[in-house]
Design an enzyme around this catalytic site. Sequence first.
Site, PDB file in Angstrom:
ATOM      1  N   GLY A   1     -26.304   0.997   3.164  1.00  0.00           N
ATOM      2  CA  GLY A   1     -25.504   1.775   1.972  1.00  0.00           C
ATOM      3  C   GLY A   1     -25.742   1.448   0.764  1.00  0.00           C
TER       4      GLY A   1
ATOM      5  N   LYS B   1       0.907  -1.119  -0.006  1.00  0.00           N
ATOM      6  CA  LYS B   1      -0.057   0.178  -0.015  1.00  0.00           C
ATOM      7  C   LYS B   1       1.081   1.217   0.255  1.00  0.00           C
ATOM      8  CE  LYS B   1      -4.459   0.796   0.560  1.00  0.00           C
ATOM      9  NZ  LYS B   1      -5.580   0.123   0.128  1.00  0.00           N
TER      10      LYS B   1
ATOM     11  N   HIS C   1     -21.918   2.509  -4.836  1.00  0.00           N
ATOM     12  CA  HIS C   1     -21.421   1.689  -6.119  1.00  0.00           C
ATOM     13  C   HIS C   1     -21.631   0.163  -5.843  1.00  0.00           C
ATOM     14  CE1 HIS C   1     -19.249   5.554  -6.758  1.00  0.00           C
ATOM     15  NE2 HIS C   1     -19.545   5.112  -7.941  1.00  0.00           N
ATOM     16  N   VAL C   2     -21.557  -0.418  -4.656  1.00  0.00           N
ATOM     17  CA  VAL C   2     -21.474  -1.847  -4.678  1.00  0.00           C
ATOM     18  C   VAL C   2     -22.791  -2.000  -4.078  1.00  0.00           C
ATOM     19  CG1 VAL C   2     -20.649  -3.732  -3.160  1.00  0.00           C
ATOM     20  CG2 VAL C   2     -19.189  -1.946  -4.053  1.00  0.00           C
TER      21      VAL C   2
HETATM   22  P1  NAD Z   1     -20.045   4.265  -2.143  1.00  0.00           P
HETATM   23  O1  NAD Z   1     -19.310   5.703  -1.466  1.00  0.00           O
HETATM   24  O2  NAD Z   1     -19.995   4.298  -3.551  1.00  0.00           O
HETATM   25  O3  NAD Z   1     -21.211   3.896  -1.217  1.00  0.00           O
HETATM   26  C1  NAD Z   1     -21.399   4.023  -0.125  1.00  0.00           C
HETATM   27  C2  NAD Z   1     -22.834   4.341   0.215  1.00  0.00           C
HETATM   28  O4  NAD Z   1     -23.154   4.198   1.711  1.00  0.00           O
HETATM   29  C3  NAD Z   1     -23.251   5.800  -0.246  1.00  0.00           C
HETATM   30  O5  NAD Z   1     -24.235   5.483  -0.940  1.00  0.00           O
HETATM   31  C4  NAD Z   1     -23.577   6.564   1.176  1.00  0.00           C
HETATM   32  O6  NAD Z   1     -24.302   7.502   0.815  1.00  0.00           O
HETATM   33  C5  NAD Z   1     -23.890   5.400   2.125  1.00  0.00           C
HETATM   34  N1  NAD Z   1     -23.645   5.839   3.647  1.00  0.00           N
HETATM   35  C6  NAD Z   1     -22.909   6.471   4.091  1.00  0.00           C
HETATM   36  N2  NAD Z   1     -22.899   6.477   5.415  1.00  0.00           N
HETATM   37  C7  NAD Z   1     -23.975   5.922   5.667  1.00  0.00           C
HETATM   38  C8  NAD Z   1     -24.692   5.547   6.673  1.00  0.00           C
HETATM   39  N3  NAD Z   1     -24.211   6.232   8.089  1.00  0.00           N
HETATM   40  N4  NAD Z   1     -25.809   4.739   6.817  1.00  0.00           N
HETATM   41  C9  NAD Z   1     -26.348   4.319   5.495  1.00  0.00           C
HETATM   42  N5  NAD Z   1     -25.834   4.663   4.435  1.00  0.00           N
HETATM   43  C10 NAD Z   1     -24.662   5.381   4.384  1.00  0.00           C
HETATM   44  O7  NAD Z   1     -18.627   3.099  -1.803  1.00  0.00           O
HETATM   45  P2  NAD Z   1     -18.843   1.561  -2.451  1.00  0.00           P
HETATM   46  O8  NAD Z   1     -17.591   1.641  -3.459  1.00  0.00           O
HETATM   47  O9  NAD Z   1     -20.224   1.386  -2.959  1.00  0.00           O
HETATM   48  O10 NAD Z   1     -18.117   0.835  -1.034  1.00  0.00           O
HETATM   49  C11 NAD Z   1     -18.987   0.489  -0.055  1.00  0.00           C
HETATM   50  C12 NAD Z   1     -18.131  -0.351   0.842  1.00  0.00           C
HETATM   51  O11 NAD Z   1     -17.411  -1.100   0.310  1.00  0.00           O
HETATM   52  C13 NAD Z   1     -16.921   0.521   1.411  1.00  0.00           C
HETATM   53  O12 NAD Z   1     -16.909   0.277   2.817  1.00  0.00           O
HETATM   54  C14 NAD Z   1     -15.677   0.125   0.436  1.00  0.00           C
HETATM   55  O13 NAD Z   1     -14.470   0.338   1.232  1.00  0.00           O
HETATM   56  C15 NAD Z   1     -16.035  -1.275   0.521  1.00  0.00           C
HETATM   57  N6  NAD Z   1     -15.413  -1.768  -0.853  1.00  0.00           N
HETATM   58  C16 NAD Z   1     -15.841  -1.468  -1.977  1.00  0.00           C
HETATM   59  C17 NAD Z   1     -15.305  -1.883  -3.329  1.00  0.00           C
HETATM   60  C18 NAD Z   1     -15.349  -1.318  -4.705  1.00  0.00           C
HETATM   61  O14 NAD Z   1     -15.096  -2.061  -5.624  1.00  0.00           O
HETATM   62  N7  NAD Z   1     -16.024  -0.203  -4.665  1.00  0.00           N
HETATM   63  C19 NAD Z   1     -14.158  -2.968  -3.044  1.00  0.00           C
HETATM   64  C20 NAD Z   1     -14.056  -3.666  -1.753  1.00  0.00           C
HETATM   65  C21 NAD Z   1     -14.631  -2.690  -0.705  1.00  0.00           C
END
Ligand code: NAD
Length: 349
Positions: free
Chosen positions: A184, A80, A187-188
């Site tokens: 949440g 990292k 994206h995921v």
């Molecule tokens: P993102 O930022 O697109 O989505 C997160 C969502 O959570 C947002 O819509 C946000 O509004 C919502 N949110 C924030 N605080 C909240 C709360 N208190 N209560 C309810 N909803 C809330 O992120 P993402 O890319 O979808 O990733 C989600 C999680 O998965 C993160 O922890 C990220 O580290 C992990 N992750 C993502 C990936 C990836 O490929 N994007 C890969 C591995 C892990």
Amino acid sequence: MSVFQHIEFDSHEHLAFCHDKETGLKAIIAIHNTNLGPSLGGCRMWPYASDDEALNDVLRLSKGMTYKAAMADLNQGGGKAVIIGDPRKIKTTELMRAMGRFVESLGGKYISAEDSGMSVADLKVMAEHSSHIAGIEAKFHVFGEQADGNPAPSTAYGVFVGLRSTVEFGLNRDLKGVKVAIQGLGHVGMRLAEHLYKAGAKLYVTDIFEENITKAVAEFAAIAVKPDEIYDVDADVFAPCAMGAIVNPATIKRLKVKVIAGAANNQLATEGCGQLLKDNHILYAPDYVINAGGIIDIYHQKIPSSHDAMRAHIERISTTLVEVYERAAELNLATNIVANQIAEERFNK
Ligand code: NAD
């Protein structure tokens, strides 16, 4: 600042403290372990309050990448990088170039990808000076669509297949009618909701943005829940897809589910919460195992591969999880502890 005695040091192979006088770049690159292959991990840019805080973060994150890569069956180690500073204030093209030169100076032992505070455009600038940058061009998509380099579709699909096998193992049923509470819808989370809806699951959803909830309610017949009420839903599965540390003694007390399976990183507030979940008969899908679809995606973009090979690799997340659950049951241990054990066996062999 102690380094070799640092609590997170844990036998790191290589630590590089990078300083470029001209641009003011201050960065740390940490390579935890390369037994399985060159280390891969994101480069994060963050306004750390101190060098100590940056060191702590980079050591913890690079170690996590070793475990994640090992459990995802990648010929890849863990590393990292962190750049110290506020990306909105000090990020310049020259600073990115300097970072690219530092990555190159490690000769491929560290391959850099995107993380908080960094964009694909930044990585492309780094790539002008280094051939060890990942995630800047994409050829494959988990469903054969036009690849745009966003790993979220792969992460969501990995979480979906992992959640399905966790429900099969823990509840002995398929997803039809299973109640899933999703925290949440980013994206995921939104993509996970779609997969689950198509598989016949009943969804309860929350987000801090109303438009995300409205979409899930309209398109996936989901029931909206207020952010703080998601822990209390009378569901079968809790799928954290927002932020970390949300599984802690206070929320465990409230959860009614029998399974936790979601995308968020660092879901457990402490490792001890894994045992607390076990004591409460909640089957926990270790986060770095179930959310590895994204790193598998990034890995396939830089080897000779295909859409199908990438999807098949992501689907192996479910067999890895079952291996964890079977051993955890046999040894009467928490699943997070067993995942660590299996990862260590893989990268130490
Ligand atoms: P993102 O930022 O697109 O989505 C997160 C969502 O959570 C947002 O819509 C946000 O509004 C919502 N949110 C924030 N605080 C909240 C709360 N208190 N209560 C309810 N909803 C809330 O992120 P993402 O890319 O979808 O990733 C989600 C999680 O998965 C993160 O922890 C990220 O580290 C992990 N992750 C993502 C990936 C990836 O490929 N994007 C890969 C591995 C892990």
